[in-house]
Design a protein around this motif. Structure first.
Motif, mmCIF file in Angstrom:
data_model
loop_
_atom_site.group_PDB
_atom_site.id
_atom_site.type_symbol
_atom_site.label_atom_id
_atom_site.label_comp_id
_atom_site.label_asym_id
_atom_site.label_seq_id
_atom_site.Cartn_x
_atom_site.Cartn_y
_atom_site.Cartn_z
ATOM 1 N N UNK A 1 23.931 35.190 75.508
ATOM 2 C CA UNK A 1 24.485 35.488 74.185
ATOM 3 C C UNK A 1 25.992 35.239 74.170
ATOM 4 N N UNK A 2 26.680 35.665 75.227
ATOM 5 C CA UNK A 2 28.133 35.521 75.277
ATOM 6 C C UNK A 2 28.559 34.060 75.306
ATOM 7 N N UNK A 3 27.838 33.254 76.064
ATOM 8 C CA UNK A 3 28.291 31.866 76.232
ATOM 9 C C UNK A 3 27.786 30.929 75.130
ATOM 10 N N UNK A 4 26.809 31.373 74.343
ATOM 11 C CA UNK A 4 26.248 30.484 73.318
ATOM 12 C C UNK A 4 26.663 30.842 71.897
ATOM 13 N N UNK A 5 27.009 32.108 71.651
ATOM 14 C CA UNK A 5 27.385 32.512 70.292
ATOM 15 C C UNK A 5 28.896 32.420 70.104
ATOM 16 N N UNK A 6 29.326 31.646 69.145
ATOM 17 C CA UNK A 6 30.759 31.547 68.869
ATOM 18 C C UNK A 6 31.295 32.861 68.305
ATOM 19 N N UNK A 7 30.501 33.467 67.449
ATOM 20 C CA UNK A 7 30.870 34.767 66.911
ATOM 21 C C UNK A 7 29.785 35.746 67.309
ATOM 22 N N UNK A 8 30.092 36.614 68.248
ATOM 23 C CA UNK A 8 29.081 37.508 68.800
ATOM 24 C C UNK A 8 28.629 38.529 67.767
ATOM 25 N N UNK A 9 27.326 38.583 67.560
ATOM 26 C CA UNK A 9 26.771 39.474 66.542
ATOM 27 C C UNK A 9 26.617 40.883 67.078
ATOM 28 N N UNK A 10 26.796 41.858 66.186
ATOM 29 C CA UNK A 10 26.509 43.241 66.545
ATOM 30 C C UNK A 10 24.996 43.439 66.518
ATOM 31 N N UNK A 11 24.528 44.591 66.958
ATOM 32 C CA UNK A 11 23.088 44.764 67.142
ATOM 33 C C UNK A 11 22.552 45.951 66.359
ATOM 34 N N UNK A 12 21.252 45.908 66.160
ATOM 35 C CA UNK A 12 20.469 47.044 65.675
ATOM 36 C C UNK A 12 19.814 47.714 66.869
ATOM 37 N N UNK A 13 19.802 49.053 66.897
ATOM 38 C CA UNK A 13 19.016 49.787 67.882
ATOM 39 C C UNK A 13 18.202 50.849 67.158
ATOM 40 N N UNK A 14 17.108 51.254 67.766
ATOM 41 C CA UNK A 14 16.255 52.281 67.165
ATOM 42 C C UNK A 14 16.964 53.626 67.139
ATOM 43 N N UNK A 15 16.704 54.388 66.087
ATOM 44 C CA UNK A 15 17.274 55.720 66.009
ATOM 45 C C UNK A 15 17.422 56.180 64.577
ATOM 46 N N UNK A 16 17.766 57.436 64.432
ATOM 47 C CA UNK A 16 17.886 58.063 63.123
ATOM 48 C C UNK A 16 19.333 58.423 62.807
ATOM 49 N N UNK A 17 19.640 58.375 61.520
ATOM 50 C CA UNK A 17 20.901 58.908 61.017
ATOM 51 C C UNK A 17 20.601 59.727 59.770
ATOM 52 N N UNK A 18 20.980 60.976 59.741
ATOM 53 C CA UNK A 18 21.651 61.716 60.816
ATOM 54 C C UNK A 18 20.753 61.833 62.046
ATOM 55 N N UNK A 19 21.381 62.052 63.209
ATOM 56 C CA UNK A 19 20.621 62.147 64.442
ATOM 57 C C UNK A 19 19.703 63.366 64.433
ATOM 58 N N UNK A 20 18.607 63.250 65.170
ATOM 59 C CA UNK A 20 17.753 64.422 65.372
ATOM 60 C C UNK A 20 18.541 65.529 66.067
ATOM 61 N N UNK A 21 18.106 66.758 65.863
ATOM 62 C CA UNK A 21 18.658 67.853 66.646
ATOM 63 C C UNK A 21 18.229 67.668 68.103
ATOM 64 N N UNK A 22 18.957 68.284 69.000
ATOM 65 C CA UNK A 22 18.586 68.218 70.410
ATOM 66 C C UNK A 22 17.159 68.744 70.587
ATOM 67 N N UNK A 23 16.372 67.997 71.340
ATOM 68 C CA UNK A 23 14.978 68.361 71.586
ATOM 69 C C UNK A 23 14.897 69.726 72.257
ATOM 70 N N UNK A 24 14.007 70.588 71.739
ATOM 71 C CA UNK A 24 13.814 71.909 72.326
ATOM 72 C C UNK A 24 12.322 72.114 72.582
ATOM 73 N N UNK A 25 11.943 72.481 73.804
ATOM 74 C CA UNK A 25 10.520 72.667 74.110
ATOM 75 C C UNK A 25 9.930 73.845 73.343
#
Length: 273
Positions: free
Chosen positions: A157-181
């Motif tokens: 990606x670094x050597x082939x993209x002239x303008x490096x694109x930002x990425x999407x990652x999985x997740x929620x906004x707002x973030x989930x609360x900290x997991x509690x058992x």
């Protein structure tokens, strides 16, 4: 532009370290130059008091473990002080085969707020901090092959993209609360204040003092804690005589639940575009 390969990570039991360094070492080979003195391990309290700053020439692999589905809150103050200054970043989170929930998107957001350009990201699996059977011995060789392949994707990606694109990652906004058992009656179980015990087999070698990332285990009396316990597993997994253990019923029930319900092998997830 030549890239300086950097690593920035927290790794109490070594699993995050192995993955982050694996990516970086492969990138060093691909770029064809040595990256000396560019590793910053902020596992230890004194290093989380350092000022860290990068430049546009830097590529930084940033790794943290997943605690309760999020970036560990004890690391937030430090992470929010790191200065990216336009450096490229690859956030990496490592979890114990349950789920990484919102940890990766949270780390990505932190790095972008710090001034990094995030060009790739990954969620990997390491042996669970609570257990010696859940995701046992991971990252294993299959994982490390994916680590090396991920480095090749980053390089391409670094050597082939002239303008490096930002990425999407999985997740929620707002973030989930900290997991509690939950217990068997579906009541929340709070294990945040649970601390390890020390049995009579202790040989007072002080190894637990040296590996505690919070600096909480008392040097003169290793059965005593002077600060918080984040349940990272370092003192238990490194004790040469198995002297450290937990006996809290809620903790033990949660540990057993994890070991029973999350045995199916999870695989790394990579995000590039």
């Amino acid at each position: 532009m030549k890239r300086k390969i950097n690593t920035l990570y927290f790794s109490a039991t070594g699993t995050t370290q192995r993955i982050v360094l694996g990516i970086a070492q492969e990138l060093v080979q691909l770029f064809g130059f040595e990256a000396k003195d560019k590793t910053f391990n902020f596992t230890w309290p004194e290093f989380r008091a350092c000022d860290i700053s990068y430049t546009e020439d830097d590529l930084v692999i940033v790794g943290v473990p997943v605690y309760a589905g999020r970036v560990p809150n004890v690391l937030l103050d430090f992470l929010n002080t790191v200065k990216g200054n336009g450096a490229l970043a690859v956030p990496v989170v490592v979890y114990g085969n349950r789920n990484y929930d919102d940890a990766l998107i949270e780390l990505k957001d932190i790095l972008e707020e710090d001034g990094f350009k995030v060009i790739a990201g990954g969620a990997f699996i390491g042996e669970h901090a609570f257990s010696e059977t859940l995701a046992q011995n991971r990252p294993d060789e299959k994982d490390m092959a994916i680590v090396r392949g991920f480095a090749h994707q980053i390089y391409s990606k670094i050597i082939t993209q002239k303008k490096l694109s930002s990425i999407y990652v999985k997740g929620n906004k707002p973030y989930r609360k900290y997991y509690m058992p939950k217990d068997k009656e579906d009541n929340s179980v709070d294990i945040r204040k649970v601390t390890p015990k020390t049995n009579d087999s202790c040989i007072d070698c002080k190894l637990c003092v040296n590996v505690c990332p919070m600096g909480s285990i008392d040097h003169d009396n290793v059965a005593k804690l002077n600060g918080i316990c984040i349940k990272c597993g370092a003192c238990i997994k490194n004790c040469p005589v198995d002297a450290k253990y937990y006996d809290d019923p809620g903790y033990l029930e949660h540990k057993l639940e994890l070991e029973i319900n999350f045995t199916e092998r999870r695989e790394p997830e990579l995000f590039m575009e």
